[in-house]
Design a protein around this motif. Sequence first.
Motif, PDB file in Angstrom:
ATOM      1  N   VAL A   1       0.843  -1.201   0.000  1.00  8.42           N
ATOM      2  CA  VAL A   1       0.000   0.000   0.000  1.00  8.42           C
ATOM      3  C   VAL A   1       0.878   1.252   0.000  1.00  8.42           C
ATOM      4  O   VAL A   1       0.628   2.197  -0.761  1.00  8.42           O
ATOM      5  CB  VAL A   1      -0.956  -0.014   1.217  1.00  8.42           C
ATOM      6  CG1 VAL A   1      -1.713   1.294   1.322  1.00  8.42           C
ATOM      7  CG2 VAL A   1      -1.914  -1.187   1.130  1.00  8.42           C
ATOM      8  N   ILE A   2       1.901   1.266   0.840  1.00  7.35           N
ATOM      9  CA  ILE A   2       2.806   2.421   0.896  1.00  7.35           C
ATOM     10  C   ILE A   2       3.485   2.629  -0.453  1.00  7.35           C
ATOM     11  O   ILE A   2       3.576   3.755  -0.951  1.00  7.35           O
ATOM     12  CB  ILE A   2       3.848   2.257   2.020  1.00  7.35           C
ATOM     13  CG1 ILE A   2       3.174   2.350   3.395  1.00  7.35           C
ATOM     14  CG2 ILE A   2       4.956   3.301   1.899  1.00  7.35           C
ATOM     15  CD1 ILE A   2       4.072   1.943   4.555  1.00  7.35           C
ATOM     16  N   GLY A   3       3.963   1.547  -1.056  1.00  7.25           N
ATOM     17  CA  GLY A   3       4.629   1.648  -2.357  1.00  7.25           C
ATOM     18  C   GLY A   3       3.712   2.179  -3.442  1.00  7.25           C
ATOM     19  O   GLY A   3       4.086   3.067  -4.213  1.00  7.25           O
ATOM     20  N   ALA A   4       2.494   1.657  -3.495  1.00  2.00           N
ATOM     21  CA  ALA A   4       1.543   2.112  -4.513  1.00  2.00           C
ATOM     22  C   ALA A   4       1.137   3.565  -4.276  1.00  2.00           C
ATOM     23  O   ALA A   4       1.090   4.375  -5.218  1.00  2.00           O
ATOM     24  CB  ALA A   4       0.314   1.212  -4.522  1.00  2.00           C
ATOM     25  N   PHE A   5       0.880   3.913  -3.009  1.00  2.00           N
ATOM     26  CA  PHE A   5       0.509   5.296  -2.685  1.00  2.00           C
ATOM     27  C   PHE A   5       1.656   6.247  -3.007  1.00  2.00           C
ATOM     28  O   PHE A   5       1.452   7.323  -3.576  1.00  2.00           O
ATOM     29  CB  PHE A   5       0.112   5.412  -1.212  1.00  2.00           C
ATOM     30  CG  PHE A   5      -0.246   6.817  -0.820  1.00  2.00           C
ATOM     31  CD1 PHE A   5      -1.490   7.342  -1.127  1.00  2.00           C
ATOM     32  CD2 PHE A   5       0.681   7.630  -0.178  1.00  2.00           C
ATOM     33  CE1 PHE A   5      -1.820   8.656  -0.784  1.00  2.00           C
ATOM     34  CE2 PHE A   5       0.367   8.935   0.167  1.00  2.00           C
ATOM     35  CZ  PHE A   5      -0.884   9.457  -0.136  1.00  2.00           C
ATOM     36  N   SER A   6       2.862   5.839  -2.652  1.00  2.00           N
ATOM     37  CA  SER A   6       4.030   6.680  -2.898  1.00  2.00           C
ATOM     38  C   SER A   6       4.273   6.872  -4.396  1.00  2.00           C
ATOM     39  O   SER A   6       4.655   7.967  -4.831  1.00  2.00           O
ATOM     40  CB  SER A   6       5.256   6.062  -2.215  1.00  2.00           C
ATOM     41  OG  SER A   6       6.396   6.854  -2.409  1.00  2.00           O
ATOM     42  N   ALA A   7       4.052   5.821  -5.184  1.00  2.90           N
ATOM     43  CA  ALA A   7       4.202   5.942  -6.643  1.00  2.90           C
ATOM     44  C   ALA A   7       3.167   6.916  -7.202  1.00  2.90           C
ATOM     45  O   ALA A   7       3.492   7.774  -8.039  1.00  2.90           O
ATOM     46  CB  ALA A   7       4.065   4.575  -7.308  1.00  2.90           C
ATOM     47  N   MET A   8       1.922   6.808  -6.721  1.00  5.59           N
ATOM     48  CA  MET A   8       0.882   7.736  -7.154  1.00  5.59           C
ATOM     49  C   MET A   8       1.252   9.168  -6.772  1.00  5.59           C
ATOM     50  O   MET A   8       1.121  10.095  -7.579  1.00  5.59           O
ATOM     51  CB  MET A   8      -0.461   7.361  -6.516  1.00  5.59           C
ATOM     52  CG  MET A   8      -1.604   8.296  -6.881  1.00  5.59           C
ATOM     53  SD  MET A   8      -3.128   7.954  -5.985  1.00  5.59           S
ATOM     54  CE  MET A   8      -2.691   8.534  -4.343  1.00  5.59           C
ATOM     55  N   LEU A   9       1.735   9.338  -5.551  1.00  6.35           N
ATOM     56  CA  LEU A   9       2.128  10.662  -5.078  1.00  6.35           C
ATOM     57  C   LEU A   9       3.291  11.220  -5.902  1.00  6.35           C
ATOM     58  O   LEU A   9       3.331  12.422  -6.192  1.00  6.35           O
ATOM     59  CB  LEU A   9       2.500  10.596  -3.596  1.00  6.35           C
ATOM     60  CG  LEU A   9       2.762  11.915  -2.894  1.00  6.35           C
ATOM     61  CD1 LEU A   9       1.559  12.841  -2.984  1.00  6.35           C
ATOM     62  CD2 LEU A   9       3.152  11.653  -1.447  1.00  6.35           C
ATOM     63  N   ALA A  10       4.204  10.358  -6.324  1.00  5.18           N
ATOM     64  CA  ALA A  10       5.312  10.806  -7.164  1.00  5.18           C
ATOM     65  C   ALA A  10       4.804  11.360  -8.492  1.00  5.18           C
ATOM     66  O   ALA A  10       5.311  12.375  -8.990  1.00  5.18           O
ATOM     67  CB  ALA A  10       6.307   9.665  -7.402  1.00  5.18           C
ATOM     68  N   VAL A  11       3.802  10.711  -9.065  1.00  9.74           N
ATOM     69  CA  VAL A  11       3.209  11.206 -10.312  1.00  9.74           C
ATOM     70  C   VAL A  11       2.549  12.567 -10.075  1.00  9.74           C
ATOM     71  O   VAL A  11       2.742  13.510 -10.852  1.00  9.74           O
ATOM     72  CB  VAL A  11       2.187  10.194 -10.881  1.00  9.74           C
ATOM     73  CG1 VAL A  11       1.432  10.784 -12.066  1.00  9.74           C
ATOM     74  CG2 VAL A  11       2.889   8.906 -11.279  1.00  9.74           C
ATOM     75  N   ILE A  12       1.812  12.680  -8.989  1.00 13.47           N
ATOM     76  CA  ILE A  12       1.146  13.943  -8.663  1.00 13.47           C
ATOM     77  C   ILE A  12       2.170  15.052  -8.449  1.00 13.47           C
ATOM     78  O   ILE A  12       2.027  16.163  -8.985  1.00 13.47           O
ATOM     79  CB  ILE A  12       0.245  13.781  -7.418  1.00 13.47           C
ATOM     80  CG1 ILE A  12      -0.937  12.864  -7.746  1.00 13.47           C
ATOM     81  CG2 ILE A  12      -0.233  15.128  -6.899  1.00 13.47           C
ATOM     82  CD1 ILE A  12      -1.719  12.393  -6.521  1.00 13.47           C
ATOM     83  N   LEU A  13       3.212  14.759  -7.673  1.00 13.06           N
ATOM     84  CA  LEU A  13       4.236  15.773  -7.393  1.00 13.06           C
ATOM     85  C   LEU A  13       5.027  16.143  -8.648  1.00 13.06           C
ATOM     86  O   LEU A  13       5.406  17.302  -8.830  1.00 13.06           O
ATOM     87  CB  LEU A  13       5.164  15.290  -6.284  1.00 13.06           C
ATOM     88  CG  LEU A  13       4.532  15.200  -4.896  1.00 13.06           C
ATOM     89  CD1 LEU A  13       5.482  14.523  -3.916  1.00 13.06           C
ATOM     90  CD2 LEU A  13       4.124  16.578  -4.397  1.00 13.06           C
TER      91      LEU A  13
END
Length: 123
Positions: A6-18
């Motif tokens: 979950v952390i990895g997937a959320f962090s990847a999504m956040l990287a795209v947003i950022l």
Amino acid sequence: MKIYLVIGAFSAMLAVILGAFAAHGLKNQLSDNLLGVFQTGVQYQMYHSLGLILLVLVAQIMPSPQLAWSAAFMTTGILLFSGSLYLLAITGIKWFGPITPIGGLCFIIAWAIFIFTAVKGLK
């Protein structure tokens, strides 16, 4: 280990947003140098988010408590390395700069544990 998926997937999504935020929202707000600092944070966040996901998948094939340690160091590295670069770029406060190498060390430790565990598991 499920939490790290979950952390990895959320962090990847956040990287795209950022990354999109930097390209569109910060482009005219930051100098080219500071924009590059921010983008470096985004890149390393994405690489290590995918690394976290990989760790979870490998743990399904080759269960090992060491992989949880690797995931914890990788997560800490994302927070310290990328987080300090984001804060440095946005605030310009140089104090955040010395935190970045600590995050980098966490990444190195995470990958070293992963390598050790993989080699041990292949025997």
